[in-house]
Design an enzyme around this catalytic site. Structure first.
Site, PDB file in Angstrom:
ATOM      1  N   GLU A  16      66.482  26.534   3.971  1.00  0.00           N
ATOM      2  CA  GLU A  16      65.670  26.407   5.341  1.00  0.00           C
ATOM      3  C   GLU A  16      65.844  27.805   6.219  1.00  0.00           C
ATOM      4  O   GLU A  16      64.836  28.063   6.761  1.00  0.00           O
ATOM      5  CB  GLU A  16      65.973  25.003   5.836  1.00  0.00           C
ATOM      6  CG  GLU A  16      65.147  24.728   7.174  1.00  0.00           C
ATOM      7  CD  GLU A  16      65.379  23.723   7.764  1.00  0.00           C
ATOM      8  OE1 GLU A  16      65.308  23.412   9.004  1.00  0.00           O
ATOM      9  OE2 GLU A  16      66.066  22.608   7.027  1.00  0.00           O
ATOM     10  N   ASP A  17      67.178  28.352   6.311  1.00  0.00           N
ATOM     11  CA  ASP A  17      67.345  29.144   7.375  1.00  0.00           C
ATOM     12  C   ASP A  17      67.384  30.751   6.927  1.00  0.00           C
ATOM     13  O   ASP A  17      67.626  31.931   7.464  1.00  0.00           O
ATOM     14  CB  ASP A  17      68.540  29.190   8.002  1.00  0.00           C
ATOM     15  CG  ASP A  17      68.691  27.772   9.057  1.00  0.00           C
ATOM     16  OD1 ASP A  17      67.326  27.335   9.241  1.00  0.00           O
ATOM     17  OD2 ASP A  17      69.460  27.226   9.172  1.00  0.00           O
ATOM     18  N   ASP A  76      80.337 -11.471  23.848  1.00  0.00           N
ATOM     19  CA  ASP A  76      81.005 -10.810  22.739  1.00  0.00           C
ATOM     20  C   ASP A  76      81.222  -9.402  23.387  1.00  0.00           C
ATOM     21  O   ASP A  76      81.330  -8.371  22.645  1.00  0.00           O
ATOM     22  CB  ASP A  76      80.254 -10.701  21.679  1.00  0.00           C
ATOM     23  CG  ASP A  76      78.952 -10.237  21.917  1.00  0.00           C
ATOM     24  OD1 ASP A  76      78.426  -9.948  22.791  1.00  0.00           O
ATOM     25  OD2 ASP A  76      78.236 -10.047  20.730  1.00  0.00           O
TER      26      ASP A  76
END
Length: 730
Positions: A87-88, A271
């Protein structure tokens, strides 16, 4: 250079720690492939930095550390180091990853890599396509989502360096998509941290207020839990049940959801404090439950047996809430060591390093869910529909129902017999004419409850009704109904559109027979349609006018209507001043009739979408309107609309405020509205019960210019002492 040398030393230290973690898990494994992936990633990200200014390589190293902490296999670790390289770095492609690291790593990297290099019409479309791609790869190798969740977790831990708007966008996506996916895959540890981190950015003021309140009581909580642990350990030991006892306070985001859903204060959360008992066998799980109930009174309706009836994500445990010492309520979870491991790690546990077979079985419920998800993702084209339907399917709680033969069908809360029918088979759903629940015939819109035995009545030749869309709660049922109706409606629209075009052609003296199919296909592409049948359908639905189409086919017949006109959008009959002069922009339509849908009442600044109605013009809805899903099964009737410019109009917005019952609070709220220059059209206040602790409700309609002013008003209201929750209602 000194800075780079310092960065390199830090990265080498991080990598050395990573190797040490892996070697501790698998001392005999060759770690050369891990070193190779690290060096490749270091080369690919050389000179790159993150928004924070840190070297980019720090990110994949931390992702690999998160995966190593889960004791995952070498493919996961290599993918963690390599997941951003394609991607980079334009010089690196998937084929190169495959040549260096093999087919499995290549496929996992491909599944995690975003589609940012492709062109999309909107952010929403990009998000939808990235999710679709990731989930499709996840169906064939769930390790894709393990890496993606680790990637998202580290991004959430380092979100402070981004702009506030981007922080919120990523945090909302995390809450809506990634945390619920972690839940559906049984990865409780991931889900908890993702939710709490996202909570800080999505609701910063509510998060800060809640954390301050919890922190102020931390010492009290810790002391109480330690005392409980000691007491439970003594009683279990006395009964000969081997166990370790852990104590904890409920997670912040989980507490916030409960406070918001039930409109209560922190002291009323049953709770908030929890004790977990981990023992060695199923028999001792039930034995421990008996010990707890013999010592403290259980709270009715709070006992759940997820051992006999596991959740779809494989989660198993016994849950109960009891009134403990001092009258304080607390939750108890009881499970075996194996159940605890699967509850924390979920599907990730299948990729721990071990000899022999790795990975989940194909009949694992979590894998079945992924396959079902992919089934409707393949056919769903509209990104709005896909994103909201995915969120709906991911976030619902379960109800356990049975077929007459005893097969367990797990459905979301408030699911109906229609959902049950489609969960069995599409043909059963399509031909459903009625249902019996526990032996009695019930309406198809009836909500199913835990333990219901459901029998579906079918009739050959019967077809789904459009009304079913309002009844169905599951993505599977809604998708199947939409698909069936869309097929029928589309065929009818094509027929109507073709006749409409022919009629208009005769009126204008245009001979369509001389123009030819090729020219019509060409015009269809101008309107974003792949073929003439799609254009006929759009005409039949009323999305375009026949005159516009004919002008493109035979320009001499009419003047071309201007595109991108600013048109006024009159509202349907409504109170005076309800946005009558609202300006909205529509492309490709000449002077359409527009109106804001009353169900969601969108105001400037909200993302909006248009829906072509039959005979009433274009209804403009908020993108997140609950009715959008019932409408958008006919994608041809969707039309892009946008706010053309900021409007000076005032819009009535209904706000409901849940508060403590105390004097002076209403005066504070009206005062802050005056300071925000927001007028009150109507106001009604009432208490919710006889006790002061029950709280009060203020229901008002206020005048708002746009979403920014609404956000300021709501934030200011939430800061008022005693305000429990503020919500905009329709």
């Amino acid at each position: 250079m000194p800075a780079e040398g310092g960065d390199l030393a830090v990265q080498e230290e991080l990598y050395a720690e990573l190797e040490a973690k892996v070697r501790a898990d698998r001392p005999k494994e060759d770690l050369q492939p891990l070193r190779k992936a690290y060096e490749f990633s270091r080369m690919a990200h050389s000179g790159q930095t993150r928004k924070s200014g840190e070297p980019f390589l720090d990110h994949p190293l931390h992702v690999a550390h998160i995966l190593a902490d889960q004791h995952l296999d070498m493919v996961c670790l290599q993918t963690g180091l390599l997941h951003d390289t394609v991607e980079d770095n334009k010089k690196i492609d998937l084929a190169m990853i495959g040549r260096h690291f093999g087919e499995h790593v290549q496929r996992c990297v491909e599944g995690v890599t975003k589609l940012d290099k492709l062109r999309f019409f909107s952010k929403e479309q990009r998000q939808a396509e990235n999710l679709r791609k990731m989930l499709l790869f996840m169906a064939t190798d769930p390790r894709v989502i393990l890496v993606k969740l680790a990637d998202r977790l580290h991004n959430m831990r380092t979100l402070d360096s981004l702009e506030p708007q981007r922080q919120r966008e990523i945090a909302e996506e995390t809450l809506n998509i990634y945390a619920p996916i972690a839940h559906r895959l049984g990865m409780g540890k991931f889900r908890g941290e993702l939710e709490d981190l996202a909570f800080r950015y999505v609701e910063p003021e509510a998060s800060a207020d809640l954390m301050r309140e919890i922190e102020s009581k931390r010492a009290e909580y810790e002391g109480y839990i330690k005392e409980l642990q000691r007491e439970i350990e003594v009683r279990l030991s006395r009964e000969g049940i081997p166990a370790r006892v852990e104590g904890r306070a409920k997670r912040a985001y989980s507490v916030y959801l409960k406070l918001k859903r039930q409109k209560i204060n922190l002291d009323q959360v049953y709770d908030l404090l929890a004790v977990r008992i981990i023992t060695d066998s199923v028999r001792n799980c039930y034995g421990a439950l008996g010990v707890i109930h013999s010592e403290w009174h259980p709270i009715p309706g709070r006992i759940k047996d997820f051992i006999a009836l596991p959740r779809p994500n494989g989660y198993q445990s016994l849950h109960t809430s009891v009134i403990g010492p001092g009258g304080h309520a607390f939750e108890v979870q009881i499970r075996t060591d194996e159940m605890h491991r699967l509850a924390e790690e979920g599907i990730a546990a299948h990729w721990k390093y071990k000899e022999g077979k790795r990975g989940p079985d194909t009949d694992d419920e979590r894998i079945v869910w992924i396959r079902q998800l992919v089934e409707w993702l393949r056919d769903m084209k509209d990104p709005t529909s896909m994103n909201s339907t995915l969120r709906l399917d991911l976030q619902q709680e379960e109800v356990y129902t049975f077929t007459p033969k005893g097969r367990v069908i797990v459905l979301p809360r408030e699911a109906t017999p229609i959902d049950f029918a489609y969960a069995i088979h599409s043909d059963v759903g399509n031909t459903c004419v009625g249902a019996k629940v526990n032996g009695r015939i019930v309406p198809l819109k009836s909500a199913l409850s835990d333990g219901d035995v459901v029998e579906i009545l079918t009739q050959p030749g019967h077809v789904p009704s459009r009304d079913w869309l309002a009844m169905a709660k599951t993505a599977r049922a809604r998708h199947k109904i939409k698909h069936f109706i869309n097929t029928v409606e589309r065929a009818r629209a094509i027929e109507i559109g073709e006749k409409y075009l022919e009629k208009e052609a005769r009126r204008l003296g245009v001979q369509l027979s001389r123009i030819g199919r090729t020219a019509l296909d060409g015009v269809a592409s101008d309107y974003g349609c792949s073929k003439s049948e799609d254009l006929y359908a759009a005409l039949g639905f009323g999305k375009y006018s026949a005159r516009q189409v004919l002008q493109k086919l035979a320009p001499e017949t009419a003047a071309e209507p201007a595109e991108g006109l600013d048109v006024k959008a009159p509202a349907p009959p409504a109170p005076a001043g309800d946005g009558k002069d609202l300006i909205i922009r529509v492309k490709g339509i000449d002077d359409p009739l527009l109106y804001r849908a009353r169900c969601c009442n969108p105001i400037p600044g909200q993302p909006i979408i248009g829906y072509v109605t039959r005979g009433k013009g274009i209804a403009v809805h908020a993108v997140d309107c609950k009715n959008v899903q019932n409408l958008m099964y006919e994608s041809e009737r969707k039309i892009e609309v946008e706010w053309a410019r900021s409007s000076k109009d005032i819009f009535p917005v209904r706000v409901v405020i849940h508060t403590d019952d105390r004097p002076g609070l209403l005066a504070q709220i009206t005062s802050l509205l005056a300071s925000e220059e927001s007028n009150i059209r109507s106001l009604e206040a009432s208490t919710e019960g006889k006790r002061s602790t029950d709280g009060a409700v203020i229901d008002m309609i206020i005048e708002i210019r746009d979403t920014k002013q609404l956000q300021r008003v709501v934030s200011a209201m939430r800061r008022v002492s005693g305000v429990r929750d503020v919500e905009r209602t329709q």
